[in-house]
Design an enzyme around this catalytic site. Structure first.
Site, PDB file in Angstrom:
ATOM      1  N   ARG A   1     -26.576   2.257 -15.827  1.00 54.06           N
ATOM      2  CA  ARG A   1     -27.212   2.972 -16.671  1.00 54.06           C
ATOM      3  C   ARG A   1     -26.889   3.789 -17.817  1.00 54.06           C
ATOM      4  NH1 ARG A   1     -32.379   2.282 -15.947  1.00 54.06           N
ATOM      5  NH2 ARG A   1     -33.293   3.875 -16.680  1.00 54.06           N
TER       6      ARG A   1
ATOM      7  N   HIS B   1     -27.845   4.298 -22.494  1.00 56.63           N
ATOM      8  CA  HIS B   1     -28.162   5.579 -23.076  1.00 56.63           C
ATOM      9  C   HIS B   1     -26.910   6.176 -24.478  1.00 56.63           C
ATOM     10  CE1 HIS B   1     -31.244   6.139 -20.804  1.00 56.63           C
ATOM     11  NE2 HIS B   1     -30.289   6.283 -19.414  1.00 56.63           N
TER      12      HIS B   1
ATOM     13  N   ARG C   1     -47.459   0.622 -23.846  1.00 58.75           N
ATOM     14  CA  ARG C   1     -48.047   2.119 -23.134  1.00 58.75           C
ATOM     15  C   ARG C   1     -48.169   2.716 -23.849  1.00 58.75           C
ATOM     16  NH1 ARG C   1     -45.459  -0.717 -18.415  1.00 58.75           N
ATOM     17  NH2 ARG C   1     -43.525   1.114 -19.397  1.00 58.75           N
ATOM     18  N   LEU C   2     -48.165   3.405 -23.916  1.00 57.40           N
ATOM     19  CA  LEU C   2     -48.053   4.876 -25.156  1.00 57.40           C
ATOM     20  C   LEU C   2     -47.359   5.919 -23.758  1.00 57.40           C
ATOM     21  CD1 LEU C   2     -51.409   6.058 -26.763  1.00 57.40           C
ATOM     22  CD2 LEU C   2     -48.828   5.063 -27.485  1.00 57.40           C
ATOM     23  N   SER C   3     -47.410   6.065 -22.739  1.00 57.45           N
ATOM     24  CA  SER C   3     -46.358   6.638 -21.515  1.00 57.45           C
ATOM     25  C   SER C   3     -46.779   8.440 -22.048  1.00 57.45           C
ATOM     26  CB  SER C   3     -44.794   6.124 -21.827  1.00 57.45           C
ATOM     27  OG  SER C   3     -44.878   4.620 -21.763  1.00 57.45           O
TER      28      SER C   3
ATOM     29  N   ASP D   1     -36.954   2.494 -26.037  1.00 59.99           N
ATOM     30  CA  ASP D   1     -36.899   2.049 -24.522  1.00 59.99           C
ATOM     31  C   ASP D   1     -35.830   1.385 -24.082  1.00 59.99           C
ATOM     32  OD1 ASP D   1     -38.090   2.159 -22.208  1.00 59.99           O
ATOM     33  OD2 ASP D   1     -39.775   1.082 -22.099  1.00 59.99           O
ATOM     34  N   GLY D   2     -35.633   0.624 -22.956  1.00 57.37           N
ATOM     35  CA  GLY D   2     -34.740  -0.249 -22.623  1.00 57.37           C
ATOM     36  C   GLY D   2     -33.081  -0.017 -22.559  1.00 57.37           C
TER      37      GLY D   2
ATOM     38  N   ASN E   1     -39.361  12.669 -17.487  1.00 52.53           N
ATOM     39  CA  ASN E   1     -38.184  11.934 -16.842  1.00 52.53           C
ATOM     40  C   ASN E   1     -37.581  12.415 -16.053  1.00 52.53           C
ATOM     41  OD1 ASN E   1     -38.208  10.663 -20.027  1.00 52.53           O
ATOM     42  ND2 ASN E   1     -38.082   9.469 -18.367  1.00 52.53           N
TER      43      ASN E   1
ATOM     44  N   ARG F   1     -32.023  -1.306 -19.142  1.00 52.31           N
ATOM     45  CA  ARG F   1     -32.289  -2.958 -19.199  1.00 52.31           C
ATOM     46  C   ARG F   1     -30.628  -3.240 -19.724  1.00 52.31           C
ATOM     47  NH1 ARG F   1     -38.468  -3.271 -20.721  1.00 52.31           N
ATOM     48  NH2 ARG F   1     -37.591  -1.197 -21.254  1.00 52.31           N
TER      49      ARG F   1
HETATM   50  C1  FPP Z   1     -35.432   5.361 -22.549  1.00 50.76           C
HETATM   51  O1  FPP Z   1     -34.373   4.172 -21.938  1.00 50.76           O
HETATM   52  C2  FPP Z   1     -34.328   6.064 -23.357  1.00 50.76           C
HETATM   53  C3  FPP Z   1     -34.113   7.302 -22.497  1.00 50.76           C
HETATM   54  C4  FPP Z   1     -35.338   7.755 -21.298  1.00 50.76           C
HETATM   55  C5  FPP Z   1     -33.650   8.207 -23.584  1.00 50.76           C
HETATM   56  C6  FPP Z   1     -33.284   7.901 -24.733  1.00 50.76           C
HETATM   57  C7  FPP Z   1     -31.703   8.162 -25.307  1.00 50.76           C
HETATM   58  C8  FPP Z   1     -31.337   8.194 -26.053  1.00 50.76           C
HETATM   59  C9  FPP Z   1     -31.718   7.225 -26.889  1.00 50.76           C
HETATM   60  C10 FPP Z   1     -29.858   8.226 -26.319  1.00 50.76           C
HETATM   61  C11 FPP Z   1     -29.910   9.370 -27.130  1.00 50.76           C
HETATM   62  C12 FPP Z   1     -30.797  10.173 -27.482  1.00 50.76           C
HETATM   63  C13 FPP Z   1     -30.024  11.441 -28.454  1.00 50.76           C
HETATM   64  C14 FPP Z   1     -31.547  12.091 -29.349  1.00 50.76           C
HETATM   65  C15 FPP Z   1     -29.225  11.975 -28.192  1.00 50.76           C
HETATM   66  P1  FPP Z   1     -34.873   3.361 -20.494  1.00 50.76           P
HETATM   67  O2  FPP Z   1     -34.117   4.144 -19.719  1.00 50.76           O
HETATM   68  O3  FPP Z   1     -36.133   4.183 -19.965  1.00 50.76           O
HETATM   69  O4  FPP Z   1     -34.427   1.861 -20.222  1.00 50.76           O
HETATM   70  P2  FPP Z   1     -35.000   1.415 -19.050  1.00 50.76           P
HETATM   71  O5  FPP Z   1     -36.581   1.029 -19.415  1.00 50.76           O
HETATM   72  O6  FPP Z   1     -34.624   0.489 -19.645  1.00 50.76           O
HETATM   73  O7  FPP Z   1     -34.744   1.691 -17.591  1.00 50.76           O
END
Ligand code: FPP
Length: 261
Positions: free
Chosen positions: A51, A55, A212-214, A38-39, A86, A42
């Site tokens: 954003r 990723h 959270r467990l989400s 997560d994160g 998502n 951010r």
């Molecule tokens: C959460 O951050 C992350 C995700 C929803 C996607 C996870 C994906 C990756 C780590 C990319 C690589 C993965 C693979 C399998 C190639 P967020 O977008 O929820 O961050 P935020 O809470 O700060 O908005």
């Protein structure tokens, strides 16, 4: 799982002050580590980036995490990459993630071969874009004979829908006479979950400080130890991983029983 000692020591050279490989009991590694990554968003926003750049940076952390798990001799690593919720994100972000999953998997296949890693997917893959689905299928087929660590990627995964699906599969078996209602026990349900064949996670790591467990592995995490770090996923590295293992090894796991002496 077999460990290569020389590789392991070299990999954990140049430790920061507060943590080192020597702080870890290699004989007591969690057999299955699971991570809620997560994160990313951010992390990107804090740098004035889109954003999606978060990723992309998250892929590097994931690669390091896979390698760290193999070096430490963890039997199974699972990560939450995309939840059933998502899909509600902007289409552009969803498209980027689906593209990233496919391209990353193709790019990282040599690593999975080199490290003898077997791929597994958790979630409903049928509704993924065809390209992503095809690449996942290719990854599954090409790594099916690998005997090292299992790397399970949760994509289009939601725990409630996983449990509902398992209940539906059991109901069908009962309806069609393959199973009687009295035979339905925990192992029957477990065998219908996406995680069938994997041990339950012993350690769950969540980045970015959220408590959270989400909708993630609700059944499988019944006795799992949690480790939450404020680090955002793109900042998660082998040292933070070691800190999580050290915390895990410092816990007294009772599984509902009494304190062991
Ligand atoms: C959460 O951050 C992350 C995700 C929803 C996607 C996870 C994906 C990756 C780590 C990319 C690589 C993965 C693979 C399998 C190639 P967020 O977008 O929820 O961050 P935020 O809470 O700060 O908005």
């Amino acid at each position: 799982m077999q460990r290569d000692d020389a590789l392991l020591r070299a990999y954990f050279e140049h430790a920061p002050e507060d943590i080192a490989l020597e702080d870890i009991d290699l004989g007591r590694m969690p057999c299955h580590v699971s991570i809620i990554m997560d994160g990313n968003g951010r992390w990107a926003q804090a740098r004035g980036l889109d954003r999606s750049q978060g990723h992309v940076a998250g892929v590097d952390s994931l690669r390091e995490t896979v390698t760290t798990s193999v070096r430490l001799g963890v039997d199974a690593l699972s990560v939450y990459a995309f939840s059933t919720e998502n899909w509600k994100r902007p289409k552009r972000e969803v498209d980027l993630l689906m593209h990233l999953f496919a391209t990353t998997l193709v790019k990282e296949l040599p690593l999975f071969h080199q490290e003898n890693v077997r791929l597994k997917f958790l979630g409903d893959l049928e509704s993924l874009p065809k390209k992503t689905f095809d690449v996942f299928k290719q990854g599954l087929d090409e790594t099916a004979d690998h005997t090292g660590m299992t790397f399970a990627l949760a994509v289009n995964y939601g725990s409630r829908s996983e449990i509902t699906r398992a209940a539906r599969l059991i109901a069908k078996d009962v309806e069609e006479g393959r199973l009687s209602a009295s035979q339905v026990d925990e192992s029957v349900l477990e065998s219908r979950l996406y995680t069938a064949g994997l041990p339950d996670p012993e350690l769950l790591i969540r980045t970015s400080g959220e408590l959270r467990l989400s909708n993630y592995l609700l059944w499988q995490l019944a006795y799992t130890e949690f480790y939450v770090t404020d680090k955002l996923w793109p900042d998660f590295d082998r040292w933070e991983y070691l800190r999580a293992i050290r915390a895990f090894q410092g816990r007294n796991r009772r599984f509902g029983g009494v304190v062991s002496s």
